[in-house]
Design a protein around this motif. Structure first.
Motif, PDB file in Angstrom:
ATOM      1  N   UNK A  11       0.842  -1.192   0.000  1.00  6.75           N
ATOM      2  CA  UNK A  11       0.000   0.000   0.000  1.00  6.75           C
ATOM      3  C   UNK A  11       0.880   1.245   0.000  1.00  6.75           C
ATOM      4  N   UNK A  12       0.469   2.231  -0.776  1.00  3.62           N
ATOM      5  CA  UNK A  12       1.261   3.445  -0.979  1.00  3.62           C
ATOM      6  C   UNK A  12       0.743   4.551  -0.076  1.00  3.62           C
ATOM      7  N   UNK A  13       1.316   4.675   1.101  1.00  2.78           N
ATOM      8  CA  UNK A  13       0.847   5.681   2.048  1.00  2.78           C
ATOM      9  C   UNK A  13       1.976   6.186   2.914  1.00  2.78           C
ATOM     10  N   UNK A  14       1.645   6.479   4.180  1.00  3.06           N
ATOM     11  CA  UNK A  14       2.649   6.947   5.134  1.00  3.06           C
ATOM     12  C   UNK A  14       2.799   5.917   6.242  1.00  3.06           C
ATOM     13  N   UNK A  15       4.030   5.494   6.456  1.00  6.19           N
ATOM     14  CA  UNK A  15       4.329   4.487   7.478  1.00  6.19           C
ATOM     15  C   UNK A  15       4.002   5.071   8.847  1.00  6.19           C
ATOM     16  N   UNK A  16       3.155   4.365   9.597  1.00  7.11           N
ATOM     17  CA  UNK A  16       2.726   4.820  10.914  1.00  7.11           C
ATOM     18  C   UNK A  16       2.777   3.678  11.920  1.00  7.11           C
ATOM     19  N   UNK A  17       3.330   3.956  13.081  1.00  7.50           N
ATOM     20  CA  UNK A  17       3.255   3.023  14.207  1.00  7.50           C
ATOM     21  C   UNK A  17       2.152   3.511  15.138  1.00  7.50           C
ATOM     22  N   UNK A  18       1.249   2.617  15.483  1.00 11.03           N
ATOM     23  CA  UNK A  18       0.117   2.963  16.345  1.00 11.03           C
ATOM     24  C   UNK A  18       0.335   2.354  17.734  1.00 11.03           C
ATOM     25  N   UNK A  19       0.399   3.220  18.743  1.00 11.40           N
ATOM     26  CA  UNK A  19       0.574   2.801  20.138  1.00 11.40           C
ATOM     27  C   UNK A  19      -0.739   3.010  20.894  1.00 11.40           C
ATOM     28  N   UNK A  20      -1.293   1.955  21.413  1.00 13.04           N
ATOM     29  CA  UNK A  20      -2.472   2.085  22.293  1.00 13.04           C
ATOM     30  C   UNK A  20      -1.966   2.157  23.727  1.00 13.04           C
ATOM     31  N   UNK A  21      -2.033   3.333  24.313  1.00 18.16           N
ATOM     32  CA  UNK A  21      -1.586   3.538  25.695  1.00 18.16           C
ATOM     33  C   UNK A  21      -2.755   3.319  26.647  1.00 18.16           C
ATOM     34  N   UNK A  22      -2.516   3.493  27.922  1.00 19.51           N
ATOM     35  CA  UNK A  22      -3.583   3.305  28.911  1.00 19.51           C
ATOM     36  C   UNK A  22      -4.719   4.294  28.699  1.00 19.51           C
ATOM     37  N   UNK A  23      -4.397   5.494  28.223  1.00 14.38           N
ATOM     38  CA  UNK A  23      -5.405   6.539  28.131  1.00 14.38           C
ATOM     39  C   UNK A  23      -5.776   6.942  26.709  1.00 14.38           C
ATOM     40  N   UNK A  24      -4.918   6.690  25.735  1.00 15.89           N
ATOM     41  CA  UNK A  24      -5.194   7.196  24.393  1.00 15.89           C
ATOM     42  C   UNK A  24      -4.466   6.364  23.349  1.00 15.89           C
ATOM     43  N   UNK A  25      -4.395   6.908  22.141  1.00 21.26           N
ATOM     44  CA  UNK A  25      -3.653   6.297  21.035  1.00 21.26           C
ATOM     45  C   UNK A  25      -2.661   7.316  20.514  1.00 21.26           C
ATOM     46  N   UNK A  26      -1.432   6.869  20.281  1.00 20.57           N
ATOM     47  CA  UNK A  26      -0.403   7.745  19.716  1.00 20.57           C
ATOM     48  C   UNK A  26       0.044   7.171  18.383  1.00 20.57           C
ATOM     49  N   UNK A  27       0.175   8.041  17.386  1.00 21.80           N
ATOM     50  CA  UNK A  27       0.671   7.651  16.070  1.00 21.80           C
ATOM     51  C   UNK A  27       1.998   8.341  15.821  1.00 21.80           C
ATOM     52  N   UNK A  28       2.978   7.597  15.351  1.00 25.30           N
ATOM     53  CA  UNK A  28       4.265   8.198  15.090  1.00 25.30           C
ATOM     54  C   UNK A  28       4.844   7.659  13.791  1.00 25.30           C
ATOM     55  N   UNK A  29       5.753   8.441  13.197  1.00 30.77           N
ATOM     56  CA  UNK A  29       6.407   8.039  11.966  1.00 30.77           C
ATOM     57  C   UNK A  29       7.533   7.068  12.278  1.00 30.77           C
TER      58      UNK A  29
END
Length: 273
Positions: A11-29
């Motif tokens: 898939x041609x997009x942007x590489x993202x790591x998704x972290x599900x924390x205790x309180x929220x979700x964080x997305x990082x490159x």
């Protein structure tokens, strides 16, 4: 082809790591930059995951039924306010291809890929995940992979990713490799020429280890790279394999270059990965 090989659409997009924390979700490159604010629709969808899950995938955007890299670029380079407007017209999707962490198993990057894939599918099914978060298709059948390669190109799929089933997440390029319709390769940025805020050219390390200077960057690409380079800190003067001068920078930026030019001293950068 080896019996341990697994094929996925690329898939041609942007590489993202998704972290599900205790309180929220964080997305990082891939470089570790927090981009949650511009992919908030994906962050909200990720709240269905249990705390402790870490996923790896591509943030993609469909336009007219096609995966549109330009739309994903626009989202990634927008402000949070602009991202909300873009999301209203073209919501993002998350094509997940790996799981890196799990609340019961901790860091699973050392597991074989087939074991991680089974865990990924279990998590998505157990917690009722569906669009916009979905696992990328995978197959061990070469004929099926060939059909994907030929047919899905019209839908914006840029090729295939081939993975050894025994590979860990830390696996090297001999365990995971890409087959693209366009003859391009990924290269690590190691420096630049010109002003750091709008570099004229980039020094890149090619897959064979050579360091080469790119052709002049287009204005839009120079501005995008310049934003990423400015956090790299002061560099020093160095020379490419061919002897061209450049200023060093190590911002963990990867760019796509035309593969047909990499035998020569000058390469052509097509985009930031």
């Amino acid at each position: 082809m080896g019996a341990d090989l697994h094929y996925e659409p690329k898939f041609d997009g942007h590489r993202l790591v998704m972290w599900r924390t205790e309180e929220s979700v964080r997305l990082q490159t891939r470089s570790g930059r927090d981009v949650t604010a511009v992919w908030m629709d994906l962050a909200l969808a990720g709240m269905q995951l249990p705390a402790g899950v870490v996923l790896d995938g591509e943030g993609i955007v469909y336009v007219g039924g096609r995966v549109d890299f330009g739309a994903a670029q626009s989202r990634a380079n927008s402000t949070p306010a602009r991202a909300r407007v873009l999301a209203a017209d073209h919501p993002a999707h998350y094509a997940v291809f790996d799981i890196l962490g799990h609340p019961d198993h901790g860091d699973v990057r050392g597991w074989a890929w087939v074991r991680r894939r089974a865990l990924l599918e279990l998590v998505l099914e157990e917690y009722g995940l569906g669009p916009p978060i979905q696992a990328v298709p995978t197959t061990t059948d070469v004929a099926t992979a060939q059909v994907w390669y030929e047919v899905l190109h019209a839908q914006g799929i840029e090729g295939l990713v081939v993975k050894a089933g025994s590979s860990t997440y830390r696996g090297n390029s001999r365990q995971w490799w890409k087959v693209r319709h366009a003859e391009t390769v990924d290269a690590q940025v190691v420096g630049y020429t010109g002003p750091i805020e709008r570099p004229r050219a980039l020094a890149v390390q090619l897959p064979d280890g050579r360091i080469a200077l790119s052709q002049a960057l287009k204005a839009s690409l120079a501005a995008q790279v310049g934003r990423l380079l400015q956090g790299a800190g002061p560099g020093r003067t160095a020379r490419t394999t061919a002897g061209d001068r450049y200023v060093t920078a190590h911002p963990a930026v990867v760019v796509e270059v035309l593969a047909g030019t990499t035998r020569h001293a000058v390469v052509s950068v097509t985009r930031v990965r």
